[in-house]
Design a protein around this motif. Structure first.
Motif, PDB file in Angstrom:
ATOM      1  N   TRP A 270       0.835  -1.207   0.000  1.00 41.62           N
ATOM      2  CA  TRP A 270       0.000   0.000   0.000  1.00 41.62           C
ATOM      3  C   TRP A 270       0.869   1.256   0.000  1.00 41.62           C
ATOM      4  CZ3 TRP A 270      -0.523   3.483   4.279  1.00 41.62           C
ATOM      5  CH2 TRP A 270      -1.478   4.491   4.085  1.00 41.62           C
ATOM      6  N   GLY A 271       2.021   1.186   0.626  1.00 35.20           N
ATOM      7  CA  GLY A 271       2.883   2.356   0.719  1.00 35.20           C
ATOM      8  C   GLY A 271       3.801   2.575  -0.458  1.00 35.20           C
ATOM      9  N   THR A 272       3.707   1.738  -1.495  1.00 40.86           N
ATOM     10  CA  THR A 272       4.659   1.845  -2.602  1.00 40.86           C
ATOM     11  C   THR A 272       4.315   2.921  -3.621  1.00 40.86           C
ATOM     12  OG1 THR A 272       3.465   0.133  -3.841  1.00 40.86           O
ATOM     13  CG2 THR A 272       5.338  -0.585  -2.468  1.00 40.86           C
ATOM     14  N   GLY A 273       3.117   3.462  -3.568  1.00 42.82           N
ATOM     15  CA  GLY A 273       2.654   4.338  -4.641  1.00 42.82           C
ATOM     16  C   GLY A 273       3.280   5.717  -4.650  1.00 42.82           C
ATOM     17  N   ASP A 274       3.076   6.411  -5.749  1.00 43.11           N
ATOM     18  CA  ASP A 274       3.414   7.832  -5.854  1.00 43.11           C
ATOM     19  C   ASP A 274       2.264   8.616  -5.237  1.00 43.11           C
ATOM     20  OD1 ASP A 274       5.832   7.419  -7.290  1.00 43.11           O
ATOM     21  OD2 ASP A 274       4.659   7.063  -9.103  1.00 43.11           O
ATOM     22  N   TRP A 275       2.580   9.531  -4.338  1.00 41.74           N
ATOM     23  CA  TRP A 275       1.542  10.142  -3.516  1.00 41.74           C
ATOM     24  C   TRP A 275       1.067  11.491  -4.038  1.00 41.74           C
ATOM     25  CZ3 TRP A 275      -0.384   7.461   0.686  1.00 41.74           C
ATOM     26  CH2 TRP A 275       0.306   6.283   0.998  1.00 41.74           C
ATOM     27  N   ALA A 276       1.767  12.092  -4.975  1.00 44.33           N
ATOM     28  CA  ALA A 276       1.359  13.407  -5.455  1.00 44.33           C
ATOM     29  C   ALA A 276       1.656  13.507  -6.957  1.00 44.33           C
ATOM     30  CB  ALA A 276       2.101  14.510  -4.689  1.00 44.33           C
ATOM     31  N   PRO A 277       0.862  14.273  -7.698  1.00 49.78           N
ATOM     32  CA  PRO A 277      -0.312  15.039  -7.240  1.00 49.78           C
ATOM     33  C   PRO A 277      -1.520  14.169  -6.948  1.00 49.78           C
ATOM     34  CG  PRO A 277      -0.079  15.209  -9.619  1.00 49.78           C
ATOM     35  CD  PRO A 277       1.121  14.459  -9.134  1.00 49.78           C
ATOM     36  N   THR A 278      -1.610  12.994  -7.550  1.00 47.93           N
ATOM     37  CA  THR A 278      -2.631  12.015  -7.193  1.00 47.93           C
ATOM     38  C   THR A 278      -1.943  10.676  -6.998  1.00 47.93           C
ATOM     39  OG1 THR A 278      -3.063  11.498  -9.523  1.00 47.93           O
ATOM     40  CG2 THR A 278      -4.456  13.191  -8.489  1.00 47.93           C
ATOM     41  N   ARG A 279      -2.563   9.802  -6.238  1.00 45.40           N
ATOM     42  CA  ARG A 279      -1.944   8.520  -5.941  1.00 45.40           C
ATOM     43  C   ARG A 279      -1.981   7.612  -7.150  1.00 45.40           C
ATOM     44  NH1 ARG A 279      -3.683   5.636  -0.830  1.00 45.40           N
ATOM     45  NH2 ARG A 279      -1.716   4.599  -1.278  1.00 45.40           N
ATOM     46  N   ARG A 280      -0.820   7.090  -7.502  1.00 47.24           N
ATOM     47  CA  ARG A 280      -0.699   6.187  -8.627  1.00 47.24           C
ATOM     48  C   ARG A 280       0.181   5.009  -8.245  1.00 47.24           C
ATOM     49  NH1 ARG A 280       1.871   9.928 -13.029  1.00 47.24           N
ATOM     50  NH2 ARG A 280       3.155  10.317 -11.203  1.00 47.24           N
ATOM     51  N   ALA A 281      -0.091   3.859  -8.835  1.00 51.63           N
ATOM     52  CA  ALA A 281       0.747   2.683  -8.598  1.00 51.63           C
ATOM     53  C   ALA A 281       2.145   2.929  -9.147  1.00 51.63           C
ATOM     54  CB  ALA A 281       0.124   1.453  -9.254  1.00 51.63           C
ATOM     55  N   ASN A 282       3.135   2.463  -8.408  1.00 53.11           N
ATOM     56  CA  ASN A 282       4.525   2.575  -8.836  1.00 53.11           C
ATOM     57  C   ASN A 282       5.041   1.159  -9.095  1.00 53.11           C
ATOM     58  OD1 ASN A 282       7.464   2.660  -8.708  1.00 53.11           O
ATOM     59  ND2 ASN A 282       7.240   4.784  -8.024  1.00 53.11           N
ATOM     60  N   GLU A 283       5.040   0.762 -10.340  1.00 50.46           N
ATOM     61  CA  GLU A 283       5.389  -0.615 -10.676  1.00 50.46           C
ATOM     62  C   GLU A 283       6.829  -0.955 -10.345  1.00 50.46           C
ATOM     63  OE1 GLU A 283       4.292  -1.566 -14.650  1.00 50.46           O
ATOM     64  OE2 GLU A 283       2.176  -1.023 -14.383  1.00 50.46           O
ATOM     65  N   GLU A 284       7.719   0.022 -10.379  1.00 52.07           N
ATOM     66  CA  GLU A 284       9.120  -0.249 -10.043  1.00 52.07           C
ATOM     67  C   GLU A 284       9.245  -0.635  -8.575  1.00 52.07           C
ATOM     68  OE1 GLU A 284      13.571   1.807 -10.265  1.00 52.07           O
ATOM     69  OE2 GLU A 284      11.776   3.059 -10.458  1.00 52.07           O
ATOM     70  N   ARG A 285       8.604   0.128  -7.692  1.00 55.88           N
ATOM     71  CA  ARG A 285       8.667  -0.197  -6.266  1.00 55.88           C
ATOM     72  C   ARG A 285       7.984  -1.527  -5.988  1.00 55.88           C
ATOM     73  NH1 ARG A 285       6.812   5.743  -4.131  1.00 55.88           N
ATOM     74  NH2 ARG A 285       8.726   6.877  -4.671  1.00 55.88           N
ATOM     75  N   VAL A 286       6.845  -1.756  -6.620  1.00 51.77           N
ATOM     76  CA  VAL A 286       6.160  -3.036  -6.448  1.00 51.77           C
ATOM     77  C   VAL A 286       7.084  -4.179  -6.863  1.00 51.77           C
ATOM     78  CG1 VAL A 286       4.285  -4.497  -7.312  1.00 51.77           C
ATOM     79  CG2 VAL A 286       3.825  -2.118  -6.668  1.00 51.77           C
ATOM     80  N   GLY A 287       7.771  -4.015  -7.978  1.00 50.81           N
ATOM     81  CA  GLY A 287       8.684  -5.051  -8.444  1.00 50.81           C
ATOM     82  C   GLY A 287       9.809  -5.329  -7.470  1.00 50.81           C
TER      83      GLY A 287
END
Length: 358
Positions: A270-287
Protein backbone atom coordinates in the motif's frame (compact mmCIF):
# COMPACT_ATOMS: atom_id res chain seq x y z
CA UNK A 1 -19.65 11.29 25.86
CA UNK A 2 -23.39 12.01 26.15
CA UNK A 3 -25.44 8.96 27.09
CA UNK A 4 -28.62 10.04 25.27
CA UNK A 5 -30.98 7.85 23.31
CA UNK A 6 -29.01 8.18 20.09
CA UNK A 7 -25.80 7.06 21.74
CA UNK A 8 -27.54 4.08 23.33
CA UNK A 9 -28.69 3.06 19.86
CA UNK A 10 -25.11 3.29 18.64
CA UNK A 11 -23.92 1.14 21.54
CA UNK A 12 -26.58 -1.48 20.78
CA UNK A 13 -25.58 -1.50 17.14
CA UNK A 14 -21.91 -1.77 18.07
CA UNK A 15 -22.70 -4.70 20.37
CA UNK A 16 -24.59 -6.49 17.60
CA UNK A 17 -21.90 -5.94 14.98
CA UNK A 18 -19.00 -6.95 17.22
CA UNK A 19 -20.68 -9.82 19.08
CA UNK A 20 -20.39 -8.15 22.47
CA UNK A 21 -22.84 -7.63 25.30
CA UNK A 22 -24.15 -4.11 25.73
CA UNK A 23 -21.88 -3.40 28.72
CA UNK A 24 -18.85 -4.70 26.80
CA UNK A 25 -19.70 -2.54 23.79
CA UNK A 26 -20.15 0.49 26.07
CA UNK A 27 -16.70 -0.12 27.55
CA UNK A 28 -15.32 -0.51 24.03
CA UNK A 29 -16.50 3.00 23.13
CA UNK A 30 -15.96 4.79 26.42
CA UNK A 31 -12.45 5.32 27.68
CA UNK A 32 -11.07 4.52 24.24
CA UNK A 33 -8.63 7.42 24.18
CA UNK A 34 -7.47 6.77 27.72
CA UNK A 35 -6.61 3.20 26.74
CA UNK A 36 -4.41 4.42 23.91
CA UNK A 37 -2.60 7.48 25.27
CA UNK A 38 -0.08 7.09 28.07
CA UNK A 39 2.78 9.28 29.28
CA UNK A 40 4.75 7.63 32.11
CA UNK A 41 6.83 9.73 34.48
CA UNK A 42 10.42 9.43 33.30
CA UNK A 43 12.00 9.99 36.72
CA UNK A 44 9.81 7.37 38.37
CA UNK A 45 10.62 4.95 35.57
CA UNK A 46 14.35 5.44 36.20
CA UNK A 47 13.88 4.66 39.88
CA UNK A 48 11.90 1.55 38.99
CA UNK A 49 14.57 0.25 36.62
CA UNK A 50 17.34 0.90 39.14
CA UNK A 51 15.43 -0.99 41.84
CA UNK A 52 14.25 -3.80 39.58
CA UNK A 53 17.49 -4.57 37.77
CA UNK A 54 20.21 -3.00 39.90
CA UNK A 55 21.45 -0.84 37.05
CA UNK A 56 22.86 2.68 37.28
CA UNK A 57 20.26 4.35 35.05
CA UNK A 58 20.84 8.09 34.75
CA UNK A 59 18.47 9.42 32.04
CA UNK A 60 15.22 8.48 30.34
CA UNK A 61 14.60 10.19 26.99
CA UNK A 62 11.39 9.89 25.00
CA UNK A 63 12.06 8.65 21.48
CA UNK A 64 8.79 9.54 19.77
CA UNK A 65 6.09 12.20 19.96
CA UNK A 66 3.55 9.49 19.08
CA UNK A 67 4.75 6.63 21.27
CA UNK A 68 5.12 8.62 24.48
CA UNK A 69 5.76 5.50 26.53
CA UNK A 70 9.02 4.54 24.74
CA UNK A 71 12.27 5.73 26.34
CA UNK A 72 15.98 5.44 25.76
CA UNK A 73 17.56 4.60 29.12
CA UNK A 74 21.15 5.80 29.48
CA UNK A 75 23.34 4.10 32.09
CA UNK A 76 26.67 4.67 33.80
CA UNK A 77 27.31 0.94 34.02
CA UNK A 78 26.67 -0.27 30.51
CA UNK A 79 25.16 0.40 27.09
CA UNK A 80 21.73 2.04 26.82
CA UNK A 81 18.42 0.19 26.99
CA UNK A 82 15.01 0.82 25.51
CA UNK A 83 12.13 0.78 28.00
CA UNK A 84 8.53 0.56 26.84
CA UNK A 85 6.11 1.33 29.67
CA UNK A 86 2.91 0.36 27.88
CA UNK A 87 -0.49 1.90 28.64
CA UNK A 88 -2.06 0.36 31.76
CA UNK A 89 -4.90 -1.06 29.66
CA UNK A 90 -2.47 -3.45 28.00
CA UNK A 91 -2.26 -6.62 30.12
CA UNK A 92 1.07 -7.96 31.25
CA UNK A 93 0.36 -11.16 29.32
CA UNK A 94 0.55 -9.17 26.08
CA UNK A 95 3.94 -7.74 26.99
CA UNK A 96 5.14 -11.20 28.01
CA UNK A 97 4.05 -12.26 24.54
CA UNK A 98 6.29 -9.57 23.03
CA UNK A 99 9.20 -10.96 25.02
CA UNK A 100 8.42 -14.50 23.85
CA UNK A 101 8.49 -13.34 20.22
CA UNK A 102 11.86 -11.64 20.74
CA UNK A 103 13.29 -14.77 22.39
CA UNK A 104 12.15 -16.86 19.44
CA UNK A 105 13.61 -14.39 16.94
CA UNK A 106 16.94 -14.46 18.79
CA UNK A 107 16.94 -18.27 18.60
CA UNK A 108 16.31 -18.02 14.85
CA UNK A 109 19.03 -15.36 14.45
CA UNK A 110 16.44 -13.06 12.89
CA UNK A 111 17.57 -9.40 12.69
CA UNK A 112 15.39 -7.91 15.44
CA UNK A 113 16.07 -6.00 18.63
CA UNK A 114 17.07 -8.22 21.58
CA UNK A 115 15.86 -8.40 25.16
CA UNK A 116 18.03 -6.47 27.60
CA UNK A 117 17.81 -9.22 30.26
CA UNK A 118 16.22 -12.66 30.53
CA UNK A 119 13.50 -11.35 32.86
CA UNK A 120 12.65 -8.40 30.64
CA UNK A 121 9.08 -7.66 31.78
CA UNK A 122 8.22 -5.89 35.03
CA UNK A 123 5.34 -4.02 36.65
CA UNK A 124 5.49 -0.25 37.10
CA UNK A 125 2.73 2.15 38.19
CA UNK A 126 0.01 -0.13 36.84
CA UNK A 127 1.84 -0.70 33.56
CA UNK A 128 3.91 -3.55 32.19
CA UNK A 129 7.41 -2.53 31.10
CA UNK A 130 9.55 -4.29 28.48
CA UNK A 131 13.30 -3.61 28.33
CA UNK A 132 15.36 -4.29 25.21
CA UNK A 133 18.87 -3.50 24.10
CA UNK A 134 19.35 -0.14 22.43
CA UNK A 135 20.54 -0.59 18.84
CA UNK A 136 23.21 1.85 17.73
CA UNK A 137 21.92 2.67 14.29
CA UNK A 138 21.38 5.00 11.43
CA UNK A 139 18.13 5.71 9.54
CA UNK A 140 17.03 3.75 6.53
CA UNK A 141 18.84 4.88 3.37
CA UNK A 142 15.69 6.25 1.76
CA UNK A 143 14.14 5.81 -1.66
CA UNK A 144 13.43 2.50 -3.29
CA UNK A 145 16.03 0.67 -1.19
CA UNK A 146 13.76 1.02 1.85
CA UNK A 147 11.13 -1.11 0.14
CA UNK A 148 13.67 -3.81 -0.64
CA UNK A 149 14.83 -3.87 2.98
CA UNK A 150 11.32 -4.12 4.40
CA UNK A 151 10.21 -6.78 1.93
CA UNK A 152 13.31 -8.87 2.62
CA UNK A 153 12.68 -8.64 6.38
CA UNK A 154 9.05 -9.69 5.90
CA UNK A 155 10.02 -12.57 3.66
CA UNK A 156 12.54 -13.85 6.19
CA UNK A 157 10.01 -13.49 8.99
CA UNK A 158 7.16 -15.26 7.20
CA UNK A 159 9.46 -18.13 6.25
CA UNK A 160 10.37 -18.94 9.86
CA UNK A 161 9.18 -22.32 11.18
CA UNK A 162 6.04 -22.58 13.27
CA UNK A 163 6.64 -22.49 17.02
CA UNK A 164 3.96 -22.82 19.69
CA UNK A 165 5.69 -20.20 21.87
CA UNK A 166 4.83 -17.49 19.35
CA UNK A 167 1.40 -18.70 18.25
CA UNK A 168 -0.58 -15.79 19.71
CA UNK A 169 -2.74 -14.01 17.10
CA UNK A 170 -0.98 -11.02 15.56
CA UNK A 171 -1.08 -8.51 12.75
CA UNK A 172 -3.40 -5.80 14.09
CA UNK A 173 -1.96 -2.41 15.04
CA UNK A 174 -2.96 -2.98 18.65
CA UNK A 175 -2.91 0.63 19.80
CA UNK A 176 -6.09 -0.15 21.75
CA UNK A 177 -5.47 -3.05 24.12
CA UNK A 178 -9.04 -4.27 23.55
CA UNK A 179 -8.21 -4.83 19.89
CA UNK A 180 -4.94 -6.69 19.75
CA UNK A 181 -4.53 -9.87 17.73
CA UNK A 182 -5.38 -10.86 14.17
CA UNK A 183 -5.91 -8.22 11.44
CA UNK A 184 -9.68 -8.43 11.99
CA UNK A 185 -9.05 -6.54 15.23
CA UNK A 186 -8.00 -3.50 13.18
CA UNK A 187 -11.46 -3.51 11.60
CA UNK A 188 -13.18 -3.93 14.97
CA UNK A 189 -11.05 -1.08 16.33
CA UNK A 190 -12.10 0.98 13.32
CA UNK A 191 -15.76 0.38 14.16
CA UNK A 192 -15.08 1.46 17.73
CA UNK A 193 -13.36 4.66 16.59
CA UNK A 194 -16.32 5.54 14.38
CA UNK A 195 -19.11 4.49 16.74
CA UNK A 196 -17.51 6.45 19.56
CA UNK A 197 -18.11 9.70 17.64
CA UNK A 198 -21.26 8.74 15.73
CA UNK A 199 -23.46 11.22 17.60
CA UNK A 200 -21.03 14.05 16.79
CA UNK A 201 -21.27 13.62 13.01
CA UNK A 202 -23.09 16.50 11.34
CA UNK A 203 -25.80 16.07 8.70
CA UNK A 204 -23.49 17.28 5.91
CA UNK A 205 -20.95 14.55 6.72
CA UNK A 206 -23.38 11.73 7.50
CA UNK A 207 -23.41 10.11 4.04
CA UNK A 208 -19.64 9.78 3.82
CA UNK A 209 -19.46 8.62 7.43
CA UNK A 210 -21.96 5.84 6.68
CA UNK A 211 -19.99 4.88 3.58
CA UNK A 212 -16.86 4.53 5.71
CA UNK A 213 -18.74 2.38 8.20
CA UNK A 214 -19.90 0.12 5.36
CA UNK A 215 -16.34 -0.17 4.04
CA UNK A 216 -15.09 -1.31 7.44
CA UNK A 217 -17.95 -3.78 7.87
CA UNK A 218 -17.38 -5.41 4.48
CA UNK A 219 -13.56 -5.43 4.40
CA UNK A 220 -11.61 -8.65 3.78
CA UNK A 221 -9.81 -9.49 7.04
CA UNK A 222 -7.58 -12.15 5.47
CA UNK A 223 -9.18 -15.00 7.38
CA UNK A 224 -8.33 -18.44 6.00
CA UNK A 225 -5.22 -17.35 4.11
CA UNK A 226 -1.80 -18.97 4.71
CA UNK A 227 -0.28 -17.85 7.99
CA UNK A 228 3.13 -16.96 9.32
CA UNK A 229 4.69 -15.01 12.15
CA UNK A 230 3.73 -11.39 11.46
CA UNK A 231 5.41 -8.18 12.52
CA UNK A 232 2.19 -6.24 12.09
CA UNK A 233 3.63 -2.83 11.29
CA UNK A 234 6.66 -3.09 9.03
CA UNK A 235 6.43 -0.02 6.86
CA UNK A 236 9.28 1.91 5.24
CA UNK A 237 9.75 4.30 8.17
CA UNK A 238 12.30 4.65 11.00
CA UNK A 239 9.75 3.68 13.64
CA UNK A 240 9.67 0.18 12.21
CA UNK A 241 13.19 -0.71 11.10
CA UNK A 242 16.67 0.79 11.37
CA UNK A 243 20.15 0.03 10.07
CA UNK A 244 22.41 -1.44 12.76
CA UNK A 245 26.09 -2.24 12.51
CA UNK A 246 25.28 -5.62 10.92
CA UNK A 247 22.47 -4.45 8.65
CA UNK A 248 18.72 -3.87 8.90
CA UNK A 249 16.99 -4.51 12.23
CA UNK A 250 13.22 -4.74 12.71
CA UNK A 251 11.94 -3.06 15.89
CA UNK A 252 8.63 -2.51 17.71
CA UNK A 253 7.09 -5.98 18.00
CA UNK A 254 3.91 -5.11 19.91
CA UNK A 255 1.69 -6.12 16.97
CA UNK A 256 3.51 -9.38 16.26
CA UNK A 257 1.98 -12.84 16.29
CA UNK A 258 0.52 -15.53 14.07
CA UNK A 259 -1.75 -14.39 11.26
CA UNK A 260 -2.33 -14.17 7.49
CA UNK A 261 1.05 -13.25 6.07
CA UNK A 262 -0.62 -11.30 3.28
CA UNK A 263 -1.72 -8.63 5.76
CA UNK A 264 1.91 -7.71 6.46
CA UNK A 265 2.86 -7.62 2.80
CA UNK A 266 -0.30 -5.78 1.74
CA UNK A 267 0.44 -2.92 4.14
CA UNK A 268 3.93 -2.54 2.70
CA UNK A 269 2.58 -2.66 -0.86
CA UNK A 270 0.00 0.00 0.00
CA UNK A 271 2.88 2.36 0.72
CA UNK A 272 4.66 1.85 -2.60
CA UNK A 273 2.65 4.34 -4.64
CA UNK A 274 3.41 7.83 -5.85
CA UNK A 275 1.54 10.14 -3.52
CA UNK A 276 1.36 13.41 -5.46
CA UNK A 277 -0.31 15.04 -7.24
CA UNK A 278 -2.63 12.02 -7.19
CA UNK A 279 -1.94 8.52 -5.94
CA UNK A 280 -0.70 6.19 -8.63
CA UNK A 281 0.75 2.68 -8.60
CA UNK A 282 4.52 2.58 -8.84
CA UNK A 283 5.39 -0.61 -10.68
CA UNK A 284 9.12 -0.25 -10.04
CA UNK A 285 8.67 -0.20 -6.27
CA UNK A 286 6.16 -3.04 -6.45
CA UNK A 287 8.68 -5.05 -8.44
CA UNK A 288 11.40 -4.45 -5.87
CA UNK A 289 9.09 -5.57 -3.05
CA UNK A 290 8.02 -8.71 -4.90
CA UNK A 291 11.59 -9.63 -5.87
CA UNK A 292 12.88 -9.31 -2.31
CA UNK A 293 9.92 -11.06 -0.68
CA UNK A 294 9.71 -14.03 -3.03
CA UNK A 295 13.31 -14.98 -2.32
CA UNK A 296 11.81 -16.41 0.85
CA UNK A 297 8.07 -16.89 0.22
CA UNK A 298 5.81 -17.46 -2.81
CA UNK A 299 2.23 -16.29 -2.48
CA UNK A 300 -0.63 -18.59 -3.40
CA UNK A 301 -3.14 -17.79 -6.11
CA UNK A 302 -5.79 -17.11 -3.46
CA UNK A 303 -3.50 -14.62 -1.72
CA UNK A 304 -2.88 -12.80 -4.99
CA UNK A 305 -6.59 -12.79 -5.81
CA UNK A 306 -7.52 -11.33 -2.39
CA UNK A 307 -4.64 -8.86 -2.21
CA UNK A 308 -6.68 -5.79 -3.17
CA UNK A 309 -9.24 -6.44 -0.44
CA UNK A 310 -6.68 -7.18 2.25
CA UNK A 311 -4.75 -4.04 1.30
CA UNK A 312 -7.61 -1.97 2.73
CA UNK A 313 -7.32 -3.27 6.31
CA UNK A 314 -4.69 -0.94 7.75
CA UNK A 315 -5.64 2.17 5.70
CA UNK A 316 -9.22 1.76 6.96
CA UNK A 317 -7.93 1.55 10.51
CA UNK A 318 -5.82 4.68 10.03
CA UNK A 319 -8.71 6.64 8.53
CA UNK A 320 -11.06 5.62 11.36
CA UNK A 321 -8.44 6.58 13.93
CA UNK A 322 -7.88 9.96 12.29
CA UNK A 323 -11.60 10.60 11.85
CA UNK A 324 -12.19 9.97 15.55
CA UNK A 325 -9.27 12.19 16.55
CA UNK A 326 -10.27 15.12 14.36
CA UNK A 327 -13.96 15.03 15.18
CA UNK A 328 -13.22 15.03 18.91
CA UNK A 329 -10.97 18.05 18.39
CA UNK A 330 -13.45 19.84 16.10
CA UNK A 331 -10.99 19.70 13.21
CA UNK A 332 -12.10 18.94 9.63
CA UNK A 333 -10.91 15.49 8.58
CA UNK A 334 -8.78 15.61 5.43
CA UNK A 335 -7.02 12.23 5.28
CA UNK A 336 -9.39 10.46 2.88
CA UNK A 337 -6.40 10.01 0.55
CA UNK A 338 -5.46 6.98 2.65
CA UNK A 339 -8.33 5.24 0.85
CA UNK A 340 -8.47 7.12 -2.44
CA UNK A 341 -8.61 6.66 -5.29
CA UNK A 342 -9.93 3.11 -5.36
CA UNK A 343 -8.14 2.68 -8.69
CA UNK A 344 -4.83 2.91 -6.82
CA UNK A 345 -5.59 -0.25 -4.85
CA UNK A 346 -6.72 -2.04 -8.00
CA UNK A 347 -3.64 -1.01 -9.98
CA UNK A 348 -1.18 -1.85 -7.20
CA UNK A 349 -2.73 -5.28 -6.73
CA UNK A 350 -2.63 -5.88 -10.47
CA UNK A 351 1.03 -4.87 -10.65
CA UNK A 352 1.81 -7.23 -7.76
CA UNK A 353 0.04 -10.15 -9.42
CA UNK A 354 1.89 -9.49 -12.65
CA UNK A 355 5.24 -9.38 -10.85
CA UNK A 356 4.60 -12.65 -8.98
CA UNK A 357 3.24 -14.46 -12.02
CA UNK A 358 5.59 -12.95 -14.57
Amino acid sequence: MTKDGNFKKVVRRHAQETGQRYTEALTDLEGLNERIHHEPDADRLLVHLRDRYGIDAIAATKLSVHKTYVFRIDRNDGPPWIARAFPPARPRSGVEGDAAVLRFLAQQDFPAERLAVDDAVSDFDGSAVLVTQYVESEPLPGGIEDFRIMADLLGQLHALPYDESVSRPGGASGEDARHMGAPRQDLLAGLAFLDAVDTKVGAADRKRFEQLLDQVRSADDGDGLPEGLLHGNLMHAPNHAIIGKNGPVAINWKASGRGPRLADLAFLLWGTGDWAPTRRANEERVGVVVDAYRRHVELTDEELDRLEGVMYIRPLYLVCFGYNRDLRNSVPFDEWWFLEPAEYFTATAAATRAAFRG
